[in-house]
Scaffold this active site. Structure first.
Site, PDB file in Angstrom:
ATOM      1  N   ASN A  12      16.657 -13.780 -22.918  1.00  0.00           N
ATOM      2  CA  ASN A  12      16.443 -14.281 -24.269  1.00  0.00           C
ATOM      3  C   ASN A  12      17.620 -15.211 -24.602  1.00  0.00           C
ATOM      4  O   ASN A  12      18.704 -14.743 -24.913  1.00  0.00           O
ATOM      5  CB  ASN A  12      16.388 -13.084 -25.237  1.00  0.00           C
ATOM      6  CG  ASN A  12      16.274 -13.508 -26.685  1.00  0.00           C
ATOM      7  OD1 ASN A  12      16.095 -14.686 -26.994  1.00  0.00           O
ATOM      8  ND2 ASN A  12      16.396 -12.542 -27.591  1.00  0.00           N
ATOM      9  N   LYS A  14      17.971 -17.077 -27.054  1.00  0.00           N
ATOM     10  CA  LYS A  14      18.173 -17.194 -28.505  1.00  0.00           C
ATOM     11  C   LYS A  14      18.347 -18.671 -28.886  1.00  0.00           C
ATOM     12  O   LYS A  14      17.713 -19.530 -28.277  1.00  0.00           O
ATOM     13  CB  LYS A  14      19.339 -16.319 -28.956  1.00  0.00           C
ATOM     14  CG  LYS A  14      19.173 -14.869 -28.462  1.00  0.00           C
ATOM     15  CD  LYS A  14      20.117 -13.888 -29.060  1.00  0.00           C
ATOM     16  CE  LYS A  14      19.835 -12.504 -28.492  1.00  0.00           C
ATOM     17  NZ  LYS A  14      20.663 -11.472 -29.063  1.00  0.00           N
ATOM     18  N   HIS A 100      11.744  -9.162 -32.441  1.00  0.00           N
ATOM     19  CA  HIS A 100      13.158  -8.970 -32.088  1.00  0.00           C
ATOM     20  C   HIS A 100      13.910  -8.549 -33.358  1.00  0.00           C
ATOM     21  O   HIS A 100      13.590  -9.012 -34.464  1.00  0.00           O
ATOM     22  CB  HIS A 100      13.726 -10.273 -31.520  1.00  0.00           C
ATOM     23  CG  HIS A 100      15.103 -10.085 -30.959  1.00  0.00           C
ATOM     24  ND1 HIS A 100      16.214 -10.027 -31.759  1.00  0.00           N
ATOM     25  CD2 HIS A 100      15.530  -9.901 -29.690  1.00  0.00           C
ATOM     26  CE1 HIS A 100      17.292  -9.823 -30.996  1.00  0.00           C
ATOM     27  NE2 HIS A 100      16.886  -9.741 -29.731  1.00  0.00           N
ATOM     28  N   GLU A 102      16.611  -9.431 -34.563  1.00  0.00           N
ATOM     29  CA  GLU A 102      17.176 -10.537 -35.349  1.00  0.00           C
ATOM     30  C   GLU A 102      16.106 -11.143 -36.258  1.00  0.00           C
ATOM     31  O   GLU A 102      16.398 -11.572 -37.366  1.00  0.00           O
ATOM     32  CB  GLU A 102      17.789 -11.587 -34.408  1.00  0.00           C
ATOM     33  CG  GLU A 102      19.113 -11.087 -33.843  1.00  0.00           C
ATOM     34  CD  GLU A 102      19.481 -11.622 -32.479  1.00  0.00           C
ATOM     35  OE1 GLU A 102      18.907 -12.630 -32.034  1.00  0.00           O
ATOM     36  OE2 GLU A 102      20.354 -11.006 -31.837  1.00  0.00           O
ATOM     37  N   GLU A 170      15.519  -1.959 -27.853  1.00  0.00           N
ATOM     38  CA  GLU A 170      16.821  -2.583 -28.082  1.00  0.00           C
ATOM     39  C   GLU A 170      17.481  -1.961 -29.313  1.00  0.00           C
ATOM     40  O   GLU A 170      17.154  -2.348 -30.454  1.00  0.00           O
ATOM     41  CB  GLU A 170      16.656  -4.083 -28.322  1.00  0.00           C
ATOM     42  CG  GLU A 170      16.032  -4.835 -27.172  1.00  0.00           C
ATOM     43  CD  GLU A 170      16.373  -6.323 -27.227  1.00  0.00           C
ATOM     44  OE1 GLU A 170      16.941  -6.814 -26.256  1.00  0.00           O
ATOM     45  OE2 GLU A 170      16.088  -6.960 -28.243  1.00  0.00           O
ATOM     46  N   GLY A 176      24.542  -7.538 -28.479  1.00  0.00           N
ATOM     47  CA  GLY A 176      25.681  -8.455 -28.588  1.00  0.00           C
ATOM     48  C   GLY A 176      27.002  -7.786 -28.929  1.00  0.00           C
ATOM     49  O   GLY A 176      27.964  -8.466 -29.293  1.00  0.00           O
ATOM     50  N   SER A 216      23.325  -5.504 -24.721  1.00  0.00           N
ATOM     51  CA  SER A 216      24.565  -5.531 -23.931  1.00  0.00           C
ATOM     52  C   SER A 216      24.371  -5.184 -22.455  1.00  0.00           C
ATOM     53  O   SER A 216      25.226  -4.539 -21.854  1.00  0.00           O
ATOM     54  CB  SER A 216      25.625  -4.628 -24.572  1.00  0.00           C
ATOM     55  OG  SER A 216      25.969  -5.116 -25.849  1.00  0.00           O
TER      56      SER A 216
HETATM   57  P1  PGA Z   1      22.490  -9.005 -25.688  1.00  0.00           P
HETATM   58  O1  PGA Z   1      21.146  -9.340 -26.468  1.00  0.00           O
HETATM   59  O2  PGA Z   1      22.147  -8.830 -24.232  1.00  0.00           O
HETATM   60  O3  PGA Z   1      23.380 -10.192 -25.920  1.00  0.00           O
HETATM   61  O4  PGA Z   1      23.051  -7.755 -26.270  1.00  0.00           O
HETATM   62  C1  PGA Z   1      19.931  -8.702 -26.143  1.00  0.00           C
HETATM   63  C2  PGA Z   1      18.830  -9.200 -27.020  1.00  0.00           C
HETATM   64  O5  PGA Z   1      19.071  -9.509 -28.194  1.00  0.00           O
HETATM   65  O6  PGA Z   1      17.679  -9.324 -26.567  1.00  0.00           O
END
Ligand code: PGA
Length: 255
Positions: A12, A14, A100, A102, A170, A176, A216
């Site tokens: 992803n 983003k 997601h 976010e 997740e 992150g 992560s």
């Molecule tokens: P990350 O993000 O690996 O940077 O923690 C995962 C995601 O948001 O899909």
């Protein structure tokens, strides 16, 4: 990991990447996948919408899969700034990430909306990667199981099957941050997701549905995470922006 469920490593990106990312990251992955030995995993990248066309040209004849990061629930119409499942399909996408955290946070996306978006994805023969996961507060209060179960029950589209949906667990607090749940916690949630899918669709379909862990994931923790019985791959954010790290995570899936 069941042998019937081929691991999927999904990147992803983003809101990252300009046109030169096409020459760099996507090209590296296409070359590795298509010119190297056959892999024991599927590899998917979900770049921002602006890069779907140039990368779609590259992946058209490649084993590298392409996906969107979101789609609208409507087929077309007056929805400024949005992208439809049909548009993703036209650009060569086979998958789309939906719900997601976010988007659930920044754009107030509800389970009901995620379900409607997933149905529009299925109507275009896209595989919906439906994201679920608890917040830090919910985790601390021991509410993870209930929260995730409700998200699954309320977000799964009509007609869901092992071939048209993938679930990504997740934990919001792990995205992150460099933090991850223990492997035991991840396995417990994934087993609960599979059981819930079994009740909602069918046990046979739930056994064949791929469940990804995200939050992560990096080369230093992926061997442990990918080795868990009900983890069938990863949804990778930050580490998917490095070809070396993304490939290392994919290679860490059990054969
Ligand atoms: P990350 O993000 O690996 O940077 O923690 C995962 C995601 O948001 O899909």
């Amino acid at each position: 990991m069941s042998f019937e469920r081929r691991p999927l490593i999904a990147g992803n990106w983003k809101m990252n990447g300009l046109i030169n990312s096409v020459d760099n990251l996507a090209c590296i992955l296409v070359k590795k996948l298509d010119l190297g030995k056959p892999t024991h995993f599927d590899l998917l990248i979900c770049p921002p919408s602006t890069l779907l066309h140039p990368i779609g040209v590259l992946t058209e004849k490649s084993n590298l899969l392409l996906g969107g990061q979101n789609c609208h629930m409507a087929k077309h119409g007056a929805h400024t700034g949005e992208i439809s499942a049909e548009m993703l399909k036209e650009l060569g996408c086979s998958h789309v990430i939906l719900g997601h955290s976010e988007r659930r946070t920044d754009f107030y996306e509800t389970n009901k909306l995620v379900k409607a978006k997933s149905e529009s994805a299925l109507a275009e023969n896209l595989t919906a990667i439906i994201c679920v996961g608890e917040t830090e507060e919910e985790y601390k209060r021991g509410l993870t199981g209930g929260v995730v179960k409700k998200q699954i029950l309320d977000s799964i589209p009509e007609g869901a099957s092992a071939t048209n949906i993938i679930i990504a667990y997740e934990p919001v607090w792990a995205i992150g941050t460099g933090l991850t749940p223990t492997t035991q916690e991840v396995q417990e949630v994934h087993a609960l997701i599979r059981k819930t899918l079994g009740e909602k669709i069918s046990i046979e379909e739930s056994e064949r549905t791929r469940l990804l862990y995200g939050g992560s994931v990096k080369p230093s923790n992926s061997v442990e995470l990918m080795g868990l019985a009900d983890v069938d791959g990863a949804l990778v954010g930050g580490a998917s922006l490095s070809g070396v790290d993304f490939w290392a995570i994919a290679e860490s899936c059990p054969k």
